[in-house]
Scaffold this motif. Structure first.
Motif, short mmCIF file in Angstrom:
data_model
loop_
_atom_site.label_atom_id
_atom_site.label_comp_id
_atom_site.label_asym_id
_atom_site.label_seq_id
_atom_site.Cartn_x
_atom_site.Cartn_y
_atom_site.Cartn_z
N LEU A 3 0.93 -1.25 -0.02
CA LEU A 3 -0.15 -0.17 0.11
C LEU A 3 0.86 1.08 -0.10
CD1 LEU A 3 -2.89 -0.84 2.50
CD2 LEU A 3 -3.10 -0.57 0.09
N ASP A 4 1.86 1.35 0.63
CA ASP A 4 2.84 2.29 0.83
C ASP A 4 3.40 2.65 -0.46
OD1 ASP A 4 4.21 0.13 1.01
OD2 ASP A 4 5.91 0.97 2.27
N ALA A 7 0.62 4.37 -2.66
CA ALA A 7 0.34 5.81 -2.21
C ALA A 7 1.54 6.76 -2.50
CB ALA A 7 0.31 5.74 -0.33
N CYS A 10 0.94 7.63 -6.19
CA CYS A 10 -0.13 8.49 -6.45
C CYS A 10 0.20 9.69 -6.06
CB CYS A 10 -1.29 8.00 -5.67
SG CYS A 10 -2.33 6.56 -6.12
N TYR A 17 -5.95 10.75 -3.35
CA TYR A 17 -6.10 9.32 -3.06
C TYR A 17 -6.57 9.28 -1.42
CZ TYR A 17 -1.49 9.38 -0.79
OH TYR A 17 -0.26 9.56 -0.28
N ASP A 18 -7.03 8.05 -1.02
CA ASP A 18 -7.29 7.85 0.47
C ASP A 18 -7.00 6.43 0.67
OD1 ASP A 18 -8.66 8.35 2.64
OD2 ASP A 18 -10.30 7.59 1.99
N VAL A 19 -6.17 6.15 1.63
CA VAL A 19 -5.97 4.76 1.93
C VAL A 19 -6.75 4.25 3.08
CG1 VAL A 19 -4.03 3.48 3.09
CG2 VAL A 19 -3.52 5.12 1.44
N GLU A 20 -7.18 3.11 2.86
CA GLU A 20 -8.27 2.70 3.84
C GLU A 20 -7.62 1.22 4.15
OE1 GLU A 20 -12.06 2.35 1.71
OE2 GLU A 20 -12.38 4.28 1.50
N ARG A 34 -6.82 -0.80 0.91
CA ARG A 34 -7.10 -0.37 -0.59
C ARG A 34 -6.94 1.11 -0.69
NH1 ARG A 34 -13.71 -0.95 -1.05
NH2 ARG A 34 -14.19 0.56 0.51
N ILE A 35 -6.74 1.32 -1.77
CA ILE A 35 -6.61 2.84 -2.17
C ILE A 35 -7.73 3.37 -3.17
CG2 ILE A 35 -5.14 4.59 -3.38
CD1 ILE A 35 -2.50 3.02 -2.30
N ARG A 36 -8.29 4.30 -2.74
CA ARG A 36 -9.19 4.94 -3.58
C ARG A 36 -8.78 6.10 -4.27
NH1 ARG A 36 -15.08 4.06 -1.02
NH2 ARG A 36 -15.45 4.79 -3.19
N VAL A 37 -8.83 6.03 -5.73
CA VAL A 37 -8.10 7.35 -6.17
C VAL A 37 -9.19 8.45 -7.03
CG1 VAL A 37 -6.75 8.06 -7.94
CG2 VAL A 37 -6.27 5.95 -6.72
#
Length: 59
Positions: A3-4, A7, A10, A17-20, A34-37
């Motif tokens: 994930l990093d 991130a 992005c 983006y937002d990391v969840e 997950r990452i929402r872009v």
């Protein structure tokens, strides 16, 4: 891929983006997420750009 890494890619591409932190129920013990872009590009183009940036960052 982690994930990093996503991130950082992005951020380098200037994407919002937002990391969840999420877990897959079958593998609840594994860390994940997950990452929402924000949608600015088509999904295929976004995936290609992210892959290129991660490849570049890995050296």
């Amino acid at each position: 891929m982690k994930l990093d890494e996503l991130a950082k890619a992005c951020e380098a591409l200037g994407l919002s983006y937002d990391v969840e932190q999420k877990k897959y129920p079958r593998c609840w013990w594994e860390e994940g997420g997950r990452i929402r872009v924000e949608k600015k590009l088509k999904k295929t183009e976004l995936m290609i750009r992210l892959a290129e940036k991660i490849k570049e960052m890995r050296g």
